[in-house]
Design an enzyme around this catalytic site. Structure first.
Site, PDB file in Angstrom:
ATOM      1  N   SER A   7       0.831  -1.200   0.000  1.00 26.46           N
ATOM      2  CA  SER A   7       0.000   0.000   0.000  1.00 26.46           C
ATOM      3  C   SER A   7       0.873   1.260   0.000  1.00 26.46           C
ATOM      4  O   SER A   7       1.632   1.490  -0.936  1.00 26.46           O
ATOM      5  CB  SER A   7      -0.941  -0.041   1.199  1.00 26.46           C
ATOM      6  OG  SER A   7      -1.905   0.979   1.142  1.00 26.46           O
ATOM      7  N   ASP A  59       3.014  24.394  -1.154  1.00 27.38           N
ATOM      8  CA  ASP A  59       4.336  24.278  -1.783  1.00 27.38           C
ATOM      9  C   ASP A  59       4.981  22.919  -1.490  1.00 27.38           C
ATOM     10  O   ASP A  59       6.157  22.822  -1.175  1.00 27.38           O
ATOM     11  CB  ASP A  59       5.255  25.412  -1.324  1.00 27.38           C
ATOM     12  CG  ASP A  59       5.455  25.453   0.200  1.00 27.38           C
ATOM     13  OD1 ASP A  59       4.723  24.724   0.911  1.00 27.38           O
ATOM     14  OD2 ASP A  59       6.322  26.210   0.669  1.00 27.38           O
ATOM     15  N   HIS A  76      -7.290  -5.371  -1.125  1.00 27.80           N
ATOM     16  CA  HIS A  76      -6.097  -4.562  -0.871  1.00 27.80           C
ATOM     17  C   HIS A  76      -5.118  -5.227   0.100  1.00 27.80           C
ATOM     18  O   HIS A  76      -3.922  -4.968   0.055  1.00 27.80           O
ATOM     19  CB  HIS A  76      -6.537  -3.200  -0.318  1.00 27.80           C
ATOM     20  CG  HIS A  76      -5.444  -2.211  -0.156  1.00 27.80           C
ATOM     21  ND1 HIS A  76      -4.811  -1.597  -1.221  1.00 27.80           N
ATOM     22  CD2 HIS A  76      -4.853  -1.716   0.962  1.00 27.80           C
ATOM     23  CE1 HIS A  76      -3.892  -0.764  -0.772  1.00 27.80           C
ATOM     24  NE2 HIS A  76      -3.903  -0.812   0.545  1.00 27.80           N
TER      25      HIS A  76
END
Length: 450
Positions: free
Chosen positions: A155, A373, A429
């Site tokens: 993951s 940013d 998953h």
């Protein structure tokens, strides 16, 4: 105990293996540009099979963010899975990613340890992303005098591998992904919104399949939501349970066995107390176990930042969810024509008010959501030359993955030269935890078969 510059190690025997424990001093801000010179500890364990002292090393990168590495407790369990299979071919290093486990952990009880103000704490947490985790791994590899090593990433650990291949391909011999090929790794213009639209779509499909497999469960979810909107039900941790927080139990929908787990939770949630409809204590305990973040606050605080490159995420999961039927915070559980879906990896700002362990982090989370940013995590040009660097790669990609959508993973796979995907719908998953030995064996065979 052995001590070298910036690295301390101890050795013991556990589960029939030699185990080295490493503690590395690393700069908080890589590559050491922090004027204050702040440092953190990085902890890792290395398992070495008998006679395997000269085997190549494999570094395991845990899923998350915000979870420490595997702690093996029994040979028949953890070492009987992927770890046991890996130890046939490698010395295996289990790394506590910075902020987790014993790597200068971030504790829900002590946010002040990161700095005196929310702004200082938020700045600290900006150094806990995949780029810094990769630099820690490279420091450890250098301190151990190791050549290029192999990587296994589950993951979020696969996201870290993608960053590793972008920044330090020279340090990698092989890379194995399990449910961890990030979306849009080739596109620096990616917004978190794109990721969340995809994960919400997958979550809606999982909800519909859940309803189809367990008739009556949709009505039960509606009944619980309607009840919570009008009743004061308390979790064992003391706070009131709201319908929007209850719906976070949908995380189970993305795991192998999760449909059954949720169906058992929901099969008999109510009890009558002196003629009043109430939720049963076992039900509330089960919900609490699924929706609390006291043991892993970083998962909630940092989750959106793992997708951030450039602009602010601005609470993307919340903004996108409020535009999608079935995923809005306020639902009309009595309207049979309007869907009411359980949610997945979708962290929303109200959670930092409702979960007592997250309340001290609300201002910090707001600051991180507003940061505009963020540095890039991936380099498409370098990824396109992975095979030229001599790195062998293979990835398990799950067709029904609710957390890392299949289509986005395959798009990224097409931009990593030489990567061989193993596409399957056998597992969800968490396939590495269910059939780890078989899955690791398959990936290794694919990577070696060039």
């Amino acid at each position: 105990m052995t001590v070298t510059p910036n690295l301390t190690s101890t050795t013991t025997r556990r589960h029939g293996h030699t185990v080295h424990s490493y503690l590395l001093t690393a700069p908080l801000a890589h590559p050491g540009t922090d004027p204050a010179g702040r440092t953190i500890d990085i902890f890792a364990r290395e398992y070495v099979p008998d006679g395997g002292e000269d085997l190549p090393r494999l570094l395991f990168l845990q899923g998350g963010p915000g979870h420490g590495a595997l702690r093996p407790t029994a040979p028949t369990r953890e070492i009987g899975g992927w770890l046991g299979e890996a130890l046939r071919h490698y010395r295996v290093i289990l790394l506590d990613q910075r902020g987790t486990g014993r790597s200068t952990p971030v504790d829900a009880a002590s946010p002040d340890a990161l700095g005196p103000t929310p702004a200082a704490r938020a700045e600290y947490l900006t150094h806990l992303r995949a780029d810094s985790i990769v630099e820690d791994a490279e420091l450890l590899r250098s301190a151990l005098g190791s050549g290029p090593w192999s990587l296994l990433g589950q993951s979020f650990g696969g996201f870290c591998i993608t960053t590793y291949l972008s920044r330090h391909p020279e340090g990698v011999r092989e890379a194995f992904f399990t449910g961890g090929l990030p979306g849009y790794a080739h596109d620096p213009r990616t917004r978190a919104d794109d990721i969340y639209r995809a994960t919400y779509a997958k979550t809606a499909v999982r909800n519909e399949r859940f309803h189809a497999q367990f008739p009556g469960v949709e009505r039960t979810v509606r009944d619980i939501c309607r009840h919570l909107d009008g009743a004061d039900e308390r979790l064992p941790t003391g706070e009131r349970l709201t319908s929007r927080r209850f719906r976070m139990v949908g995380m189970d929908l993305g795991r192998t066995g999760g449909f059954d787990s949720l169906a058992y939770l929901l099969e008999d949630p109510f009890v009558s107390v002196h003629g009043e409809k109430r939720l049963r204590t076992p039900f509330l305990l089960g919900v609490c176990d699924r929706v609390r973040f006291a043991d892993a606050p970083l998962y909630a605080v940092l989750h959106e930042s793992i997708y951030a490159m450039g602009g602010a995420t601005a609470w993307s999961a919340a903004r996108v969810g409020e535009t999608l039927p079935g995923f809005t915070d306020e639902t009309d559980a009595g309207d049979r024509d309007a869907p009411v879906y359980l949610t997945g990896e979708h962290i929303r700002p109200w959670l930092f008010d409702e979960d007592p362990a997250l309340r001290p982090w609300r201002e910090v989370a707001d600051l991180l959501a507003g940061k505009d940013d963020w540095t890039p995590l991936y380099n498409a040009d370098v990824l396109s030359r992975t095979a030229e660097q001599g790195v062998r790669t293979a990835a398990a990609v799950y067709l029904d993955d609710m957390f890392v959508p299949f289509e986005l993973s395959m798009e990224t796979a097409s931009h990593i030269s030489g990567l061989r995907p193993h596409v399957t719908n056998r597992w969800e998953h968490n396939g590495l935890g269910v059939d780890g030995a078989g899955l690791f064996r398959t990936l290794r065979e694919l990577a070696l078969d060039h």
